[in-house]
Design an enzyme around this catalytic site. Structure first.
Site, mmCIF file in Angstrom:
data_model
loop_
_atom_site.group_PDB
_atom_site.id
_atom_site.type_symbol
_atom_site.label_atom_id
_atom_site.label_comp_id
_atom_site.label_asym_id
_atom_site.label_seq_id
_atom_site.Cartn_x
_atom_site.Cartn_y
_atom_site.Cartn_z
ATOM 1 N N ALA A 110 85.291 4.741 61.320
ATOM 2 C CA ALA A 110 85.540 3.419 60.738
ATOM 3 C C ALA A 110 86.240 2.552 61.778
ATOM 4 O O ALA A 110 86.720 3.050 62.811
ATOM 5 C CB ALA A 110 86.425 3.548 59.494
ATOM 6 N N LYS A 111 86.286 1.276 61.553
ATOM 7 C CA LYS A 111 87.054 0.380 62.432
ATOM 8 C C LYS A 111 87.287 -0.916 61.677
ATOM 9 O O LYS A 111 86.555 -1.243 60.751
ATOM 10 C CB LYS A 111 86.264 0.081 63.715
ATOM 11 C CG LYS A 111 87.114 -0.324 64.885
ATOM 12 C CD LYS A 111 87.804 0.866 65.520
ATOM 13 C CE LYS A 111 88.415 0.527 66.839
ATOM 14 N NZ LYS A 111 88.677 1.737 67.620
#
Ligand code: NAD
Length: 426
Positions: A110-111
């Site tokens: 994720a980011k």
């Protein structure tokens, strides 16, 4: 100084997709799994109001992209920068899936972040922005669901505000055992000894291990670093301690050069009171930003933003090793030129994986209610990175390919195996 518009977000997404598609073709990735991995699971955009110091209210936009969680909870940094948007977050989230897979961790990718230049805000404004962003994300993050960490322009203090806000807004019975909702916290607030240096240490170790395969050592090797934040500084610290010579540094404010060597510790002390800027350091002279990548040296370490090495400058690079401290610093045209010129690129998904490995240990420490000492943390990180290095090296030799392709083959194959074994619900 570099134009901060250079890291073109769309092309960062293009870069990661072209890396994915190339590998999918090589390993003949199952077409159904290819469909799943070629897209992000969730893309969360939040708009949230924050009261400024002058009493006015500003509305900010925050992002969290969750690419894939086949191997475990989503994991990846939060970035505060003008270039943050949905495409940048998508690209960086996908790289995180490959990075955690390659590192053998039980995490997905994720980011996220907020599209702001944090230098324009006071500390109390940044605290309120961070807390309100955390509140807006709500149950989209969680210690067994999605675990953020520091990235560009965020730090242990940012993580401490997030954990405090998260703990304050969940039910009281849950509060005591949820501090692993973020990693990269200050040690006093549940952080891990050594997490601060973990990414830079991994960059250093990956270079050292690569040189060893060539029968070489770090002593007297010259290197240049773009970005002198967490990753750039710690990589320089470990490299210079092991005998390498730092001869140039570039950040968002200046480009410094000293052929006799730059004192990494003195430069770090110079930066601290200046919001991280290297400008004005007396132990080196300022040079034109355009000359940075073409400097005569053995190793280049991009440790700032994405898409910094492109067709426009790759051909100038004289160094034989490019160690990607940053995520996505080399675009596909830049990469092709480097490979044609016989350079070795230590790919981001391995080179900077010390950070997420350190984060994994912090998560475990919190989850198990333990307190680990610096020495044992560094030993564990070193062991894991060394094992991963040898796995990639074997794949390089087996496939007779470059290091990025070998790393991607291992990373994507592991996720493919998980899907094959579990099947697709329902
Ligand atoms: P940081 O905010 O501590 O430092 C960023 C540095 O980049 C600063 O020196 C800044 O001046 C410089 N910079 C910003 N814009 C620039 C530009 N246009 N030209 C030249 N320099 C510029 O960030 P960090 O945590 O050191 O992260 C750096 C890179 O490493 C990012 O790509 C990040 O995703 C990656 N990374 C970080 C970690 C981590 O643990 N912090 C882990 C893995 C990867």
């Amino acid at each position: 100084m570099i134009d901060t518009k250079t890291p073109n977000k769309q092309s960062m997404y293009d870069t990661v997709m072209s890396q994915f598609n190339k590998t999918a073709d090589i390993i003949d990735l199952n077409p159904n799994i290819r469909k799943i991995l070629g897209i992000t699971n969730n893309e969360i955009i939040v708009h949230f109001p924050v009261k400024m110091d002058n009493g006015n209210v500003e509305v900010f936009t925050g992002y969290r992209v969750q690419h894939n969680n086949a191997l475990g909870p989503y994991k990846g940094g939060l970035r505060y920068h003008d270039t943050v948007d949905i495409d940048a977050a998508k690209a960086l989230a996908m790289w995180m899936t490959w990075k955690t897979s390659l590192a053998g961790l039980p995490f997905g990718g994720a980011k996220g972040g907020i599209k702001i230049d944090p230098r324009k805000f006071s500390d109390s404004e940044l605290e309120r922005i961070t807390r309100r962003f955390t509140y807006a994300l709500g149950e989209n993050i969680g210690p067994e669901h999605d675990i953020p960490a520091p990235d560009v322009n965020t730090n242990p203090q940012t993580m401490a505000w997030i954990v405090d806000t998260y703990m304050s807004t969940i039910s009281s019975s849950e509060r005591s055992h949820n501090q692993h909702v973020v990693t990269g916290k200050p040690v006093g607030a549940g952080g891990l000894e050594g997490r601060d240096r973990a990414t830079g240490f991994g960059v250093y170790l990956s270079i050292k291990l690569l040189l060893q395969t060539q029968g070489l050592a770090l002593h007297n090797k010259t290197f240049i670093v773009q970005g002198y934040g967490n990753v750039g500084y710690w990589a320089s610290h470990f490299l210079t301690k092991d005998g390498a010579k730092l001869i140039a540094v570039q950040d968002a404010h200046a480009t410094l050069y000293n052929e006799n060597g730059i004192d990494a510790e003195a430069l770090s002390q110079h930066c601290e009171p200046r919001k991280g800027s290297i400008a004005g350091f007396e132990g080196a002279r300022e040079i034109d930003a355009e000359n940075f990548f073409g400097l005569d040296c053995d190793i280049v370490i991009p440790a700032a933003l994405g898409n910094q090495i492109t067709a426009e400058n790759a051909y100038k690079i004289k160094a034989t090793i490019i160690a990607e401290g940053a995520n996505g610093p080399t675009d596909k045209d830049g990469e092709q030129i480097l490979l044609e010129n016989g350079k070795i690129i230590i790919p981001d998904i391995f080179c900077n994986s010390g950070g997420v490995i350190g984060s994994y240990f912090e998560w475990l420490q919190n989850r198990n209610g333990e307190m680990w000492q610096l020495e044992e943390v560094m030993e564990k990180i070193e062991k894991k990175i060394t094992q991963n290095f040898h796995k990639i090296h074997s794949e390089v030799l087996k496939q007779q390919t470059d290091w990025r392709t070998a790393a991607f083959i291992l990373a994507i194959s592991r996720v493919e195996t998980a899907y094959k074994q579990r099947g697709i619900f329902p």
